[in-house]
Design an enzyme around this catalytic site. Sequence first.
Site, PDB file in Angstrom:
ATOM      1  N   SER A 438      20.457 -20.042  -9.618  1.00 56.66           N
ATOM      2  CA  SER A 438      20.045 -21.354 -10.098  1.00 56.66           C
ATOM      3  C   SER A 438      20.585 -21.535 -11.506  1.00 56.66           C
ATOM      4  O   SER A 438      20.771 -20.565 -12.248  1.00 56.66           O
ATOM      5  CB  SER A 438      18.523 -21.474 -10.111  1.00 56.66           C
ATOM      6  N   TYR A 453       9.921 -18.849 -12.209  1.00 55.68           N
ATOM      7  CA  TYR A 453      11.104 -19.143 -11.396  1.00 55.68           C
ATOM      8  C   TYR A 453      12.381 -18.823 -12.178  1.00 55.68           C
ATOM      9  O   TYR A 453      13.303 -18.185 -11.659  1.00 55.68           O
ATOM     10  CB  TYR A 453      11.095 -20.617 -10.979  1.00 55.68           C
TER      11      TYR A 453
END
Length: 548
Positions: A438, A453
């Site tokens: 990501s 995250y």
Amino acid sequence: MAITDDIHATGVPDTPVEVLTDLLDKALKADDLSGAKAILQKAQAVCAGLDPYLESISSPPNQVIENLIQRTTEHDWTQAHEQKKTMFLMKREACAGSLEGSFLKALTQLSGARVVVEVGMFTGTTTLAIASALPENGKVYALELDPYLRDFAAPAFKEAGLQDRIEVLVGPAAESLKKLAARGVTADIAFLDADKPGYLGYYNQIMDSQTIVPGGFIVVDNALMKGRTYAPGDVKDEAAEAIRKFNEHVRKDERVHTVTVPFRDGVSIVQRRRQAQGAPAADEVQLGFGAQRVLQQLKLNSRVALVTGAGQGIGRAVAHGLGEAGASVAVVDIVIGKAESTAEELRAKGIRSIAIKADVTSKKDCEMMVETTIAQLGGLHIAVNNAGINRNSAGEDTSEKDWNDTFAVNTTGVFLSCQAEAKHMLKQGYGKIINTGSMASIFVPHPQKQATYNASKAAVVQLTKSLGTEWAKEGINVNCISPGYLNTALIQENPDLKPLLNTWLAGIPSGRLAELPDLQAAYVFMASDASSYMVGHNLVIDGGCTLW
């Protein structure tokens, strides 16, 4: 001419033309008129049935093309010419018809063409067929001398919704070809179906100006010219003579490889060689990696891929991308119904696929998904570890469970998957492992709070680098792809995320969210031979978001 061993190796008629020749030979040798007539009737049946049969066993064109063919054949071309609407007296029999259009459509699809140049449009039936086989950003440039024909075809182009893929250039074809060359247009296919004496000039112009790409095709209509190219009659035929000289010229041109098929009035398929005969020996730059052309390197034929989290979102898009590139695909998801849905979508597209239920936080499940893939699909060459979760919360409010669950799926799950996949790939000395990271591994997305995250994805990137260096010498490439903000239902339907959309867009140079198809080709590249020297790389696809 009788059937001989020179015509067919066995001396027995095989093709329809050989059968026809044999029948005519027998008719000529028949002792009585009635016997000759019976043989001629058989020959007539072979001739008369060929084109109708070919059309009956070929896929029909769409209704718009059928309607355009009907309009063309019913139009009063004599009156149009007498009224000076057309520059020349057009003949309805010049309409290519549905079969030729289907042939060109198939060739366009088979070659993966994006740009086609058509020299000679008439009423646009083949133009429509070609355009229907092009991608949305594809283009067919139709070169036509007569503006009346452009206007005649325009309503059909619009009715088919293909007007944006078609550009008609009106004027002498040689001048239009110059304009295209000046614009830098290069075509995958050029189709010649105009004035026969002009064929050779158009061909040389296309070749000399590099308008046709290396490996591209020039498709030539009327290569047999009603048989008059090889069986000339007593009357001088300028068109047939021009085609005969053209065929001889192309056959001797060392820049191309050509084959002519007796389809309708003969079609020559002329492919531009990537390396001219007699040129100096090619090196690896000219030949490509493993003697593969660049686009061939991206093909995944005979490869087996496994994709986790493929029941939805990125994983589903990746499964489709790898499958379209030629791979068989094992669709893995913790929810078997979602996995089966994606696998069914792939099978509907003709892609070999299976669905597997697996929890990537379980070492046993990770080993099972690899074993099942190998058992049912015959191997494992590509693995995309994409399964992940995201639970946004402020650092001070994040529960230990949310922290552990996030790392269990996003980080431990990737490691366990890599480990199970590599055990097989190390034995075969080849493999492509692609982990989904990501952009959150590079900077802190905001204003949402998602420290857990972000940390889990940063760990994935570092894990990718570490495993990449460990396994590179063993023939395994481990790399990572880090997407930016994606336009998915998660954002559009989540009441907590949707209000943040404008803030995110303000920080993206591209001015938009990523769409799932924006990622597909990158995964195909990472999974292919084209990325064989990439090790531990993190490919960021974020519209420039991490640059500001």
